[in-house]
Design an enzyme around this catalytic site. Structure first.
Site, short mmCIF file in Angstrom:
data_model
loop_
_atom_site.label_atom_id
_atom_site.label_comp_id
_atom_site.label_asym_id
_atom_site.label_seq_id
_atom_site.Cartn_x
_atom_site.Cartn_y
_atom_site.Cartn_z
N ASP A 1 -0.17 0.80 3.27
CA ASP A 1 -0.39 1.13 1.86
C ASP A 1 -1.84 1.50 1.55
O ASP A 1 -2.29 1.35 0.40
CB ASP A 1 0.10 -0.02 0.97
CG ASP A 1 1.63 -0.01 0.86
OD1 ASP A 1 2.21 1.10 0.95
OD2 ASP A 1 2.23 -1.08 0.68
N ASP B 1 8.73 3.85 1.46
CA ASP B 1 7.57 3.81 0.55
C ASP B 1 6.39 4.61 1.10
O ASP B 1 5.56 5.13 0.36
CB ASP B 1 7.11 2.35 0.32
CG ASP B 1 8.25 1.36 0.18
OD1 ASP B 1 9.30 1.56 0.83
OD2 ASP B 1 8.10 0.36 -0.54
N1 GLY Z 1 5.95 -0.55 -1.71
C1 GLY Z 1 6.55 -1.79 -1.99
C2 GLY Z 1 7.43 -1.76 -3.17
O1 GLY Z 1 7.75 -0.71 -3.69
O2 GLY Z 1 7.78 -2.84 -3.62
#
Ligand code: GLY
Length: 376
Positions: free
Chosen positions: A93, A155
């Site tokens: 992330d 994600d």
């Molecule tokens: N990227 C983690 C979520 O969307 O909770």
């Protein structure tokens, strides 16, 4: 009659001026009793959502020129430097952390420090690439019995723009090639025939061969976790914008079509499209992110496919209207904007404020009112 998006934008600005003034130095994730929590402490500084409040501040600064918002965004970006010193706390992330902060700052002011942070973040993300499997590893192990070495998650499509940006800045194709390789893998292994999307896919980390799907944050294996659908919808749209590859556009449309088909009559999005009817847990983050993706997709299709372009815009406006009417807290004395967000279907807690819900709601309204700073 259509909604007045400019009035909504003005309400948000009036509220957020107060919110920013009383939350200087905080990095919020959620709010309790209408007061933001704070994840700026060393133990929380790597939390994946820590960039979003900074992104809100930059979007608000871009719309108003108010120095208060800039001051808050710069402070948050500096606080997050501590995350660079924690290898284990870092994961894929890097995009969510530094696109809305350092890279947004760099897009506005072209400063060397902001550029340096963005490039370090991109290098960290690129370092997670699995060469045999052609995917970016999502998480480090959590110290339990799960081995996540071969796990990729949908994600990550939203983190790829950090790599596209780094390649452009450096004139070095390596970062972009990694992003493309990951996006191609995601296209092959995450997108189902019907346009729905898996959350987690496990690969053999040595050979790179597909192993299995996991239910992740959704209702279960084979289900459609709504936020995961939106990461794919918006993420593939962005990969199309950054590469011009029409396969990504087609994938984004396939996911968008499926998503639009399943938007409930009242415009409120459940945590998972396949969850049982009761309890009807809502996740407003999914509505906000989907709206951003659909508006962006609609703009991309304005000239080539007017029918789809109109359909996607209409779907986004339906969800945003529902949020405005049923889920927004515009009280300037309350820190949160969206009230009914959910992190994960099987968590005990549902329907509470989550900062990225606020971020994407603002981004969506800004898209409709030409205030947006493009950060992805
Ligand atoms: N990227 C983690 C979520 O969307 O909770």
């Amino acid at each position: 009659m259509g909604r007045n998006w400019t009035e909504i934008a003005d309400k948000i600005i009036r509220k957020e001026e107060k919110v920013a003034a009383r939350n200087k130095g905080k990095i919020p994730y959620t709010a309790k009793d209408h007061v933001f929590d704070d994840r700026s402490d060393k133990k929380d500084i790597c939390w994946w959502t820590n960039g979003f409040y900074g992104g809100m501040m930059w979007q608000l600064y871009n719309a108003t020129g108010n120095e208060l918002f800039k001051e808050c965004a710069v402070k948050l970006e500096e606080q997050m430097d501590a995350a660079f010193l924690n290898y284990n706390g870092m994961d894929h992330d890097a995009g969510f952390r530094w696109l809305p902060t350092a890279v947004a700052n760099y897009r506005l002011f072209a400063g060397e420090e902001a550029k340096n942070r963005g490039l370090l973040a991109a290098a960290s993300l690129a370092g997670r690439f699995n060469l045999n499997g052609n995917f970016i590893r999502a998480w480090n192990d959590w110290g339990d019995d799960r081995d996540t070495t071969g796990w990729a998650i949908i994600d990550c499509m939203m983190n790829l723009p950090l790599l596209y940006w780094a390649s452009k800045e450096l004139g070095d194709p390596r970062f972009k090639e990694i992003a493309i390789a990951h996006a191609d893998t995601a296209q092959d292994y995450f997108i189902r025939e019907d346009g729905s999307v898996r959350h987690i896919v496990g690969f053999d980390p040595v050979t790179g061969e597909f192993d299995r799907e996991y239910g992740g944050q959704g209702y279960g294996e084979g289900s459609s976790w709504t936020r995961g659908q939106t990461w794919a919808l918006y993420g593939f749209t962005l990969s199309f914008i950054h590469t011009g590859d029409r396969n990504y556009l087609e994938t984004a449309m396939k996911v968008a079509d499926r998503f639009c088909d399943r938007i409930p009559e009242d415009g409120l999005i459940p945590v998972d499209f396949d969850q049982p009817g009761e309890p009807r847990y809502i996740d407003s983050t999914a509505a906000a992110i989907a709206s951003c993706g659909l508006i962006t997709l609609s703009k991309e299709l304005e000239k080539t496919d007017k029918t789809k372009s109109a359909l996607y815009l209409e779907a986004a406006e339906k969800m945003l209207s529902a949020l405005d009417e049923k889920d927004c807290d515009y009280d300037p004395e309350h820190d949160e904007l969206l009230t009914r967000c959910s992190a994960s279907y099987h968590d005990k807690a549902h329907e509470f404020p989550i900062i990225y819900g606020d971020y994407y709601f603002i981004e969506a309204i800004w898209k409709l009112t030409d205030k947006e700073l493009f950060i992805w």
